[in-house]
Design an enzyme around this catalytic site. Structure first.
Site, PDB file in Angstrom:
ATOM      1  N   HIS A 113       0.785  -1.163  -0.133  1.00  0.00           N
ATOM      2  CA  HIS A 113       0.095  -0.171   0.065  1.00  0.00           C
ATOM      3  C   HIS A 113       0.779   1.199  -0.033  1.00  0.00           C
ATOM      4  O   HIS A 113       2.053   1.396   0.471  1.00  0.00           O
ATOM      5  CB  HIS A 113      -1.061   0.069   1.163  1.00  0.00           C
ATOM      6  CG  HIS A 113      -1.782   1.001   1.380  1.00  0.00           C
ATOM      7  ND1 HIS A 113      -1.490   2.170   2.205  1.00  0.00           N
ATOM      8  CD2 HIS A 113      -3.071   1.220   1.266  1.00  0.00           C
ATOM      9  CE1 HIS A 113      -2.270   3.106   2.121  1.00  0.00           C
ATOM     10  NE2 HIS A 113      -3.330   2.559   1.475  1.00  0.00           N
ATOM     11  N   ILE A 151       1.629   3.630   1.819  1.00  0.00           N
ATOM     12  CA  ILE A 151       2.316   4.189   2.907  1.00  0.00           C
ATOM     13  C   ILE A 151       3.165   3.248   3.554  1.00  0.00           C
ATOM     14  O   ILE A 151       3.788   3.706   4.294  1.00  0.00           O
ATOM     15  CB  ILE A 151       1.218   4.859   4.137  1.00  0.00           C
ATOM     16  CG1 ILE A 151       0.408   3.551   4.795  1.00  0.00           C
ATOM     17  CG2 ILE A 151       0.218   5.707   3.705  1.00  0.00           C
ATOM     18  CD1 ILE A 151      -0.139   3.647   6.218  1.00  0.00           C
ATOM     19  N   LYS A 152       3.166   2.061   2.969  1.00  0.00           N
ATOM     20  CA  LYS A 152       4.215   1.138   3.582  1.00  0.00           C
ATOM     21  C   LYS A 152       5.591   1.348   2.941  1.00  0.00           C
ATOM     22  O   LYS A 152       5.802   2.091   2.187  1.00  0.00           O
ATOM     23  CB  LYS A 152       3.802  -0.249   3.183  1.00  0.00           C
ATOM     24  CG  LYS A 152       2.213  -0.673   3.520  1.00  0.00           C
ATOM     25  CD  LYS A 152       2.029  -0.558   5.122  1.00  0.00           C
ATOM     26  CE  LYS A 152       0.846  -0.213   5.319  1.00  0.00           C
ATOM     27  NZ  LYS A 152      -0.135  -1.298   5.838  1.00  0.00           N
ATOM     28  N   ASN A 153       6.629   0.590   3.759  1.00  0.00           N
ATOM     29  CA  ASN A 153       8.082   0.890   3.391  1.00  0.00           C
ATOM     30  C   ASN A 153       8.410   0.870   1.890  1.00  0.00           C
ATOM     31  O   ASN A 153       9.336   1.468   1.513  1.00  0.00           O
ATOM     32  CB  ASN A 153       8.943   0.067   4.310  1.00  0.00           C
ATOM     33  CG  ASN A 153       8.946   0.450   5.626  1.00  0.00           C
ATOM     34  OD1 ASN A 153       7.766   0.808   6.210  1.00  0.00           O
ATOM     35  ND2 ASN A 153       9.823   0.346   6.493  1.00  0.00           N
TER      36      ASN A 153
END
Ligand SMILES: *Cc1c(COP(=O)(O)O)cnc(C)c1O
Length: 245
Positions: free
Chosen positions: A44, A46-48
């Site tokens: 997604h 916003i993930k790393n």
């Protein structure tokens, strides 16, 4: 994880790891995803690392993989490459009802390029967290995230503090005055409308206390050291104002 695995073993339970945040995370030397039967990582935005949307499933179960591959694309085992590629066979059958959950090749290409940068991203996140910890330590009314006592590598997806000396809503308004973004990870699951209506209202006082105090400060690899210092000095000013001194 040791305790979870021991409990699962004792009761013959299957462990499925929600490793959505955990790309690059190690627990006692083992990468997240290396413990349970299946683990799921999220890409997604916003993930790393990201592929826009999508994710990754790791497992140690070949029959399960065959089934997952089928379920992700309408219950069809043969994907577009197998049906339309050179010497492909356009015929297909539907073996079971499935979904449209397949990651596109375009997303996969993005993911491969992102994966190459994962260590760099996580290293930078770690540096930024060190600045946060240094500049925010010992501030009354602010609780910093815990530092696990066991050997680990943290991928620092979020930096979640607790606001103890003022209303969190008010604190967020003040952060906005300083043009600082914030996140809220996560609201208490048992208080969400669907969960309440489906399972009835449960009281989990510790969870509720935590959910009312938590706040995610900005953390992303493009931040520079001065950005973090600006957030820290603003947080100090806001909390100081709240104490009236
Ligand atoms: C982001 C996240 C998910 C969901 O990931 P998606 O890729 O949006 O499905 C699940 N669990 C946790 C803990 C997450 O943070």
């Amino acid at each position: 994880m040791d305790r979870i695995l021991e409990l699962a073993d004792r009761h013959h339970l299957t462990v499925i790891e929600d490793a959505a945040h955990a790309l690059g995370t190690r627990y006692r030397g083992v990468h997240a995803g290396g413990f349970g039967k299946i683990a799921i990582f999220s890409f997604h935005p916003i993930k790393n690392i990201t592929t826009g949307e999508g994710g990754l499933i790791t497992h140690s179960d070949d029959p399960l993989e065959t089934r997952l591959r089928m379920l992700r694309f309408h219950g069809i085992e043969r994907d577009a490459w197998k049906r339309y590629g050179k010497s492909g066979n356009p015929d297909y059958d539907i073996e079971t009802p499935g979904w449209k959950f397949n990651l596109t090749d375009i997303q996969a290409a993005l993911g491969i390029a992102q994966l190459e940068r994962l260590d760099e991203f996580n290293r930078r996140r770690t540096e930024l967290v060190e600045i946060y910890r240094e500049e925010l330590k010992g501030i009354p009314g602010l609780e910093l995230p815990g530092d696990p006592p066991y050997p680990h590598v943290h991928s620092h997806h979020l930096f979640v503090v607790k606001i103890l000396s003022m209303d969190r809503g008010r604190f967020m308004e003040r952060l906005a005055d300083y043009n600082i973004g914030y996140g809220f990870h996560f609201p208490a699951c048992h208080l969400l409308k669907y969960v309440r209506e489906r399972f009835g209202v449960q009281r989990l006082p510790e969870t509720e206390r935590a959910a009312q105090a938590i706040l995610s400060l900005p953390l992303f690899p493009e931040m520079d050291d001065a950005d973090v210092s600006y957030v820290c000095s603003s947080v100090k000013t806001i909390l100081k104002g709240s104490r009236g001194d």
